[in-house]
Design a protein around this motif. Structure first.
Motif: not given
Length: 462
Positions: A99-101, A400-404, A411-415, A417-428
């Motif tokens: 909800h913050e984002y 209620t509008a998100a603050d962040k 992305v910065n938050l998840l990184e 936390r060492n989350v190995a995110m995949t992306t659309w470019e990565g799917w390619g």
């Protein structure tokens, strides 16, 4: 604290999270992009790859349905949509944190778990849920890599399209399926398949079957398969006849089943028997293993329902597949109705079970909204209803509008936390690797199964 009306007036884009990148989530995203709102959509997916049910729930020998991926791919290419994979909401980030984002969150998480029948013997070795088997042959990394296919006679409970898929995969030869995208481990298991007879059981009659006409007709197209229906199982009451008159689809299904019942027996090596008016009452076991299934003969009651006759039959089978429906996985921080297997909702808004009031900023679409039934057309109409509600709430300032609001903040938050995110470019990159693996065998692709291998291609270290 600002509202979404303030954000809208300032010409800032709406920040929306969609949880689930199957058809339901992608259709909702597409409708939002096409609306009057300026939107930034983050499409979250707990798997490393997108497309949900289309990638991991559709039988590999259904290229026509797989073709839906092409239209979904076009939506995902839109600049307003960002794919963030290998992220499980409730584990890697909580709903409260989101909800913050984001100004609004749509849950389109679908259903991937087997619904329990509560049938005696359900726990026996050789008793399987269809979701388990579908996960295996579709190369879902959450499911096992090998499958015991030593049973020569198999029972499938249920008369919907999933039961057709399971029956067809069990009856086809491995070489027939080699032209599809099945992984090598699936091919190797299917080569050892001993099944000669598949018995499909439905407790009601032909007019109550949940097949779609095309899928039922395709069941008989393999030269190695013969579909058999007993003439005495072709029966209709007044409600069944009315259902045929009112629905072209129901009538076509009945016509196809009648054609199977009228023809002379053939010599195909694999037989699929579709039994109507047989209600499973027990999975029979011996030494902890399946040795049969017991059914009670039923009869129509005039209203399209059935009653038991007290006549029981034991069918000698060595495996039972339960294809009676799916059950969604509960997301922490979101209400869930266990009885109906849905997020409580009023057609779009998520409803607080204790108060009966809608929860601002939370929405649902697809199977998690209406239950695990229906086809792609239902999913599109679901998405339309849900996004219409969201847009109205956003413009009127009910949210209620998100603050962040910086897109990189999440992305910065998840990184962090060492989350190995995949992306659309990565799917390619993952897509290209699967296609390259298929070229050697003149196949469109060979699906990569292992989770870490998928991350290696689609994740941040690629």
């Amino acid at each position: 604290m600002s509202t979404t009306a303030d954000v809208h007036a300032s010409n800032q884009p709406a920040r929306i999270a969609v949880i689930g990148s199957g058809p339901a989530g992608i259709y909702a995203s597409d409708l939002l992009v096409k609306s009057e709102l300026d939107v930034q959509i983050d499409l979250f997916e707990k798997m490393p790859a997108p497309f949900g049910l289309i990638r991991y729930g559709v039988a590999p020998d259904h290229p026509r349905i797989k073709g839906i991926v092409k239209s979904l791919h076009n939506v995902m290419e839109k600049n307003e949509i960002r794919f963030l994979g290998n992220i499980e909401v409730g584990r890697d980030i909580t709903v409260d944190e989101m909800h913050e984002y984001y100004d609004a969150i749509i849950f389109a998480t679908g259903a991937t778990q087997d619904k329990a029948m509560g049938l005696p013997g359900e726990e026996l070795d050789g008793s399987f849920g269809s979701a388990e088997f579908v996960g295996f042959y579709d190369g879902n990394p959450n499911f096992k890599r090998e499958w015991d296919l030593s049973a020569e006679s198999v029972a499938v409970i249920g008369v919907g399209n999933v039961s057709l898929d399971v029956s067809r995969i069990l009856a086809k030869t491995a070489d027939e399926l080699l032209v599809t995208e099945i992984p090598d481990n699936v091919y190797q298991s299917l080569k050892d398949n001993k099944a000669k007879e598949v018995h499909v059981f439905g407790r009601r009659g032909p007019a109550q079957a949940k097949y779609t006409p095309k899928e039922l007709k395709e069941l008989d197209e393999s030269p190695t398969i013969e579909v058999i229906v007993a003439p005495e199982d072709i029966d209709y009451d007044a409600a069944s006849e009315a259902a045929r008159r009112e629905s072209k689809s129901v009538d076509l299904v009945c016509q196809t089943l009648e054609s199977y019942a009228m023809r002379e027996p053939g010599d195909a090596p694999h037989k699929i028997y579709i039994h109507f008016f047989e209600s499973p009452t027990e999975i029979v076991g011996e030494d902890g293993k399946v040795v049969g299934i017991r059914t009670e003969r039923t009869q129509l009651d005039g209203n399209g329902n059935v009653t038991g006759t007290g006549e029981f039959t034991d069918w000698p089978v060595q495996a039972v597949y339960r294809a009676i429906g799916y059950h969604p996985q509960h997301v922490d921080g979101v209400p869930f109705d266990e009885k109906k297997s849905v997020i409580p909702n009023d057609g779009g808004h998520v409803i607080d079970s204790s108060t009966g009031e809608s929860i601002p900023g939370l929405y649902a679409t697809g199977w998690i909204k209406r239950g695990p039934i229906g086809l792609i057309g239902n999913t599109k109409s679901d998405a339309k209803d849900t996004t219409t509600m969201l847009i109205e709430d956003y413009v009127s300032g009910k949210l209620t509008a998100a603050d962040k609001r910086d897109p990189e903040a999440i992305v910065n938050l998840l990184e962090s936390r060492n989350v190995a995110m995949t992306t659309w470019e990565g799917w390619g990159r993952l897509d290209a690797a699967e296609r390259a693996a298929g070229e050697e065998f003149e196949r469109e692709r060979v699906k990569i199964v292992e989770w870490e291998d998928m991350i290696r291609h689609a994740g941040p270290q690629a």
